[in-house]
Design a protein around this motif. Structure first.
Motif, short mmCIF file in Angstrom:
data_model
loop_
_atom_site.label_atom_id
_atom_site.label_comp_id
_atom_site.label_asym_id
_atom_site.label_seq_id
_atom_site.Cartn_x
_atom_site.Cartn_y
_atom_site.Cartn_z
N TYR A 91 0.82 -1.21 0.00
CA TYR A 91 0.00 0.00 0.00
C TYR A 91 0.86 1.27 0.00
CZ TYR A 91 -4.07 -2.93 0.94
OH TYR A 91 -5.06 -3.87 0.86
N GLY A 109 -7.17 6.99 2.11
CA GLY A 109 -5.82 6.43 2.12
C GLY A 109 -5.70 5.41 3.24
N LYS A 124 4.33 7.25 10.52
CA LYS A 124 4.68 8.33 9.61
C LYS A 124 6.06 8.15 8.98
CE LYS A 124 4.01 12.35 7.62
NZ LYS A 124 2.96 12.55 6.58
N GLN A 181 6.27 6.68 3.61
CA GLN A 181 6.69 7.42 2.43
C GLN A 181 6.54 6.50 1.22
OE1 GLN A 181 7.49 10.63 3.09
NE2 GLN A 181 7.11 10.11 5.23
N ARG A 182 6.40 7.08 0.08
CA ARG A 182 6.22 6.27 -1.12
C ARG A 182 7.36 5.28 -1.28
NH1 ARG A 182 1.16 6.02 -3.44
NH2 ARG A 182 0.24 8.09 -3.46
N VAL A 185 -9.56 3.56 0.89
CA VAL A 185 -9.70 4.83 0.17
C VAL A 185 -11.11 5.38 0.32
CG1 VAL A 185 -9.71 5.87 -2.13
CG2 VAL A 185 -7.85 4.33 -1.47
N THR A 207 0.91 2.79 -3.56
CA THR A 207 -0.23 3.33 -4.28
C THR A 207 -1.14 4.24 -3.46
OG1 THR A 207 -1.49 1.32 -3.75
CG2 THR A 207 -0.30 1.35 -5.84
N LEU A 208 -1.11 4.15 -2.14
CA LEU A 208 -2.03 4.93 -1.32
C LEU A 208 -1.30 6.00 -0.53
CD1 LEU A 208 -4.42 2.17 0.14
CD2 LEU A 208 -4.54 3.38 -2.05
N ASP A 209 -2.07 6.97 -0.05
CA ASP A 209 -1.51 8.07 0.75
C ASP A 209 -1.73 7.81 2.23
OD1 ASP A 209 -0.74 9.61 -1.51
OD2 ASP A 209 -2.80 10.30 -1.75
N TYR A 210 -0.75 8.21 3.02
CA TYR A 210 -0.89 8.17 4.48
C TYR A 210 -1.73 9.37 4.90
CZ TYR A 210 0.51 7.64 9.38
OH TYR A 210 0.51 7.46 10.74
N VAL A 211 -2.79 9.14 5.66
CA VAL A 211 -3.78 10.19 5.88
C VAL A 211 -3.60 10.97 7.17
CG1 VAL A 211 -5.50 9.01 4.46
CG2 VAL A 211 -5.41 8.56 6.92
#
Length: 262
Positions: A167, A235, A181, A185-186, A230, A170-174
């Motif tokens: 994940y 995310g 945190k 990171q990507r 999502v 493809t997904l963002d940490y919200v």
């Protein structure tokens, strides 16, 4: 000159060892040497080693299980194995499962979901999720032949962590902050390929056909859970990754039992 060249050659290896030990220190209660230190980017760089740490945790569970089988029946041996893995990881992923199920089951808005997920207390939804997931692991592993169960522990712990960290691609940490945190990171495709080689390959032995089916199920669950995260949050959070790891691990065990029963 030779010493300088040797140090230049050893420095990348030392950094990789630091990343591996950082991953171990983050996900387990195993003490790591002080020289490893702590930097936020260590954890992100160490993501490629999360499946390998999972394989080590699974190997511990397998050793405890096989050793306990010499003294007790399979259902007791599996419980002791589960206890060993929970102890060495501090129930890290199980905590994420409980927090996530509490939040998704008890909230309707995104903000409420994140607020409940952040609460350290376990509610009814989370307690029931832990009971069901741990109970199913116990029953499924106890029903498997010993050699298959032991190897599947290693493969499931490794592959489930591979699926969870995917994940990061493809997904963002919200969350603006959080324990996950530094990790969130990507992830590069190169790092993911490394993680896949230490995660998915464990499932291809001794029965590569069962392993391929398990990986396919893992992929489908990964897509479904990702879409759910999502839709509910936009995310993922660290708790979501813990929930995903637990779902993936259990799914692999269920596939293994279904395969030998069919």
């Amino acid at each position: 000159m030779r010493l300088r060249l040797l140090l230049r050659w050893l420095r990348p290896l030392l950094m990789e060892l630091r990343y591996l030990l950082s991953a171990m220190g983050y996900f387990t209660r195993i003490p790591v040497p002080r020289w490893v230190g702590y930097e936020a980017y260590y954890l992100n760089a160490s993501a490629r080693y999360f499946p390998l740490v999972g394989a080590l945790v699974g190997a511990l569970g397998a050793v405890v299980y096989l050793g306990a089988l010499r003294l007790w029946p399979a259902n007791v041996a599996v419980l002791l194995s589960l206890a060993a893995t929970l102890l060495v990881t501090g129930a890290f992923h199980e905590d994420g499962l409980a927090d996530s199920v509490d939040a998704f089951g008890g909230a309707y808005t995104r903000d409420d979901t994140l607020r409940i997920m952040h609460d350290s207390r376990i509610g009814a939804f989370g307690a029931l999720a832990l009971l069901v997931v741990l109970g199913l692991k116990w029953q499924v592993l106890a029903a498997l032949p010993p050699a298959r169960a032991a190897w599947l522990m290693i493969g499931a712990h490794a592959a489930s962590r591979m699926g969870a960290i995917s994940y990061l691609l493809t997904l963002d940490y919200v969350r603006p902050e959080g324990r996950a945190k530094p990790v969130a990171q990507r992830l590069s495709w190169r790092a993911m390929a490394w993680a896949g080689s230490t995660g998915g390959l464990w499932l291809l032995w001794p029965d590569w056909r069962m392993g391929l089916v398990a990986l396919l199920v893992l992929l489908l669950l990964r897509i479904g859970l990702g879409r759910y995260f999502v839709r509910r949050l936009g995310g993922y959070t660290g708790d979501c990754l813990g929930m995903a790891q637990q779902v993936f691990e259990l799914a692999i065990y269920l596939v293994g039992l279904a395969w030998i029963s069919s």
